[in-house]
Motif scaffolding. Structure first.
Motif, PDB file in Angstrom:
ATOM      1  N   ASP A 120     101.933  32.953  51.826  1.00  0.00           N
ATOM      2  CA  ASP A 120     103.357  33.597  51.809  1.00  0.00           C
ATOM      3  C   ASP A 120     104.217  33.750  53.195  1.00  0.00           C
ATOM      4  O   ASP A 120     105.420  33.661  53.384  1.00  0.00           O
ATOM      5  CB  ASP A 120     103.004  35.039  51.301  1.00  0.00           C
ATOM      6  CG  ASP A 120     102.397  35.040  49.746  1.00  0.00           C
ATOM      7  OD1 ASP A 120     102.747  33.975  49.157  1.00  0.00           O
ATOM      8  OD2 ASP A 120     101.981  36.274  49.407  1.00  0.00           O
ATOM      9  N   CYS A 122     103.535  31.882  55.674  1.00  0.00           N
ATOM     10  CA  CYS A 122     104.454  30.554  56.033  1.00  0.00           C
ATOM     11  C   CYS A 122     105.767  30.203  55.358  1.00  0.00           C
ATOM     12  O   CYS A 122     106.420  29.675  55.812  1.00  0.00           O
ATOM     13  CB  CYS A 122     103.394  29.571  55.712  1.00  0.00           C
ATOM     14  SG  CYS A 122     102.094  29.161  56.741  1.00  0.00           S
ATOM     15  N   THR A 123     105.571  30.527  54.117  1.00  0.00           N
ATOM     16  CA  THR A 123     106.773  30.379  53.198  1.00  0.00           C
ATOM     17  C   THR A 123     107.857  31.219  53.917  1.00  0.00           C
ATOM     18  O   THR A 123     109.139  30.426  54.027  1.00  0.00           O
ATOM     19  CB  THR A 123     106.541  30.752  51.957  1.00  0.00           C
ATOM     20  OG1 THR A 123     105.613  29.907  51.379  1.00  0.00           O
ATOM     21  CG2 THR A 123     107.797  30.633  50.931  1.00  0.00           C
ATOM     22  N   GLY A 168     104.647  26.020  52.169  1.00  0.00           N
ATOM     23  CA  GLY A 168     105.858  26.758  52.778  1.00  0.00           C
ATOM     24  C   GLY A 168     107.147  25.947  53.030  1.00  0.00           C
ATOM     25  O   GLY A 168     107.983  26.149  52.492  1.00  0.00           O
TER      26      GLY A 168
END
Length: 307
Positions: A120, A122-123, A168
């Motif tokens: 999450d 990274c995204t 991501g």
């Protein structure tokens, strides 16, 4: 548990001080002062700051444009084309290319999130917030992948740093996707060499092309030479890109397309070890860098001819 190497700093460089002399800018870019004077004389990429009784000096925005010029020429783009792009680029002095919640996003921050298996985060960090897709790839994602490739890690089940970055980045490209318009757009096919996994760079290239109005399509599943010829005819592709990451990349599809469609522009992105197996032909070109490949594809797609 994670074993980590000491890496070189990957954070952003501090913005340049306004009103720099030519010698200072030359040192920052790593070029000779004579090169800067040539770029000024030939392409209009010169200093814009003026003061009575003094030489002209480069403003912070001038330097940002020169950095674009330098990056493109290093990537193999012709100087005249690099200058045109640099002059057309909307640059703001000292503005980081990638931010998250107003805070500059660095490759180090993304690497740390990836090593923790935090998909999450990274995204969120990899979101393309108004940035150029090519700059996002070369300035953020590629340095992250290079940094991870230098590390030896011992992960628990379910944690994969590279997979977290891939997830991501793919999410970022989906969010940044350009809605199709009613008008027919030029088609570019992106193929992956047989028996190789689809690399993330294929998605980045397709996303960068789409941002410029090109209908870029990544071909999935097994694609033999005959099937590739059929796909090219069906889509009326203006160019085909084949990406391979192995030194023994199978380029039979490239050879067949060159034989069946000698006027079709093909670009091949493979390691040095596979370059010797590239079929020869006036329409087959080896791509050495992401940025160079993107600009050559855009030239072909928008003109309908060869680069």
């Amino acid at each position: 548990m994670v074993t980590r190497e000491d890496d070189e700093p990957t954070g952003p460089v501090a913005p340049p001080t306004p009103a720099l002399a030519v010698a200072a800018v030359a040192r920052r870019l790593g070029v000779a002062p004579a090169t800067l004077r040539t770029w000024d004389r030939r392409y209009g990429l010169g200093p814009s700051e003026h003061s009575a009784g003094a030489h002209r000096r480069y403003s912070a925005v001038d330097v940002e444009r020169l950095l674009v010029m330098r990056r493109l020429t290093l990537d193999g783009v012709a100087p005249a084309e690099s200058a045109r792009i640099a002059l057309a680029t909307d640059v703001t002095a000292g503005t980081p290319a990638h931010t998250h919640d107003g805070v500059p996003t660095t490759p180090t921050a993304v690497v740390d999130a990836a090593l923790a298996g935090d998909v999450d985060r990274c995204t969120r960090l990899l979101a393309i917030e108004g940035a150029d897709v090519a700059l996002w790839w070369t300035g953020l994602v590629e340095p992250v992948l290079a940094a991870l490739a230098r590390r030896t890690v011992v992960d628990p089940p379910g944690v994969d740093a590279v997979a977290a970055v891939h997830a991501g980045a793919l999410a970022a490209l989906r969010e940044h996707a350009v809605p199709p318009t009613g008008a027919r757009r030029p088609v570019v096919l992106v193929l992956v060499a047989p028996r190789e996994a689809r690399p993330l760079v294929a998605h980045a290239l397709a996303g960068a092309l789409a941002a410029h109005g090109v209908d870029a399509r990544i071909v999935g599943g097994p694609v033999g030479p005959h099937h590739a010829v059929e796909l090219t005819a069906m889509t009326r592709a203006r160019a085909v890109v084949t990406i391979g990451q192995r030194s023994d990349a199978d380029l039979e599809v490239v050879e067949r397309l060159a034989r069946e469609h000698p006027d079709l522009s093909q670009f091949v992105m493979v390691p040095d070890g596979a370059a010797d197996s590239m079929p020869l032909g006036r329409s087959v070109h080896r791509a050495r860098t992401f940025t160079g490949l993107l600009h050559e594809l855009l030239a072909v797609a928008t003109s309908g001819g060869e680069p």
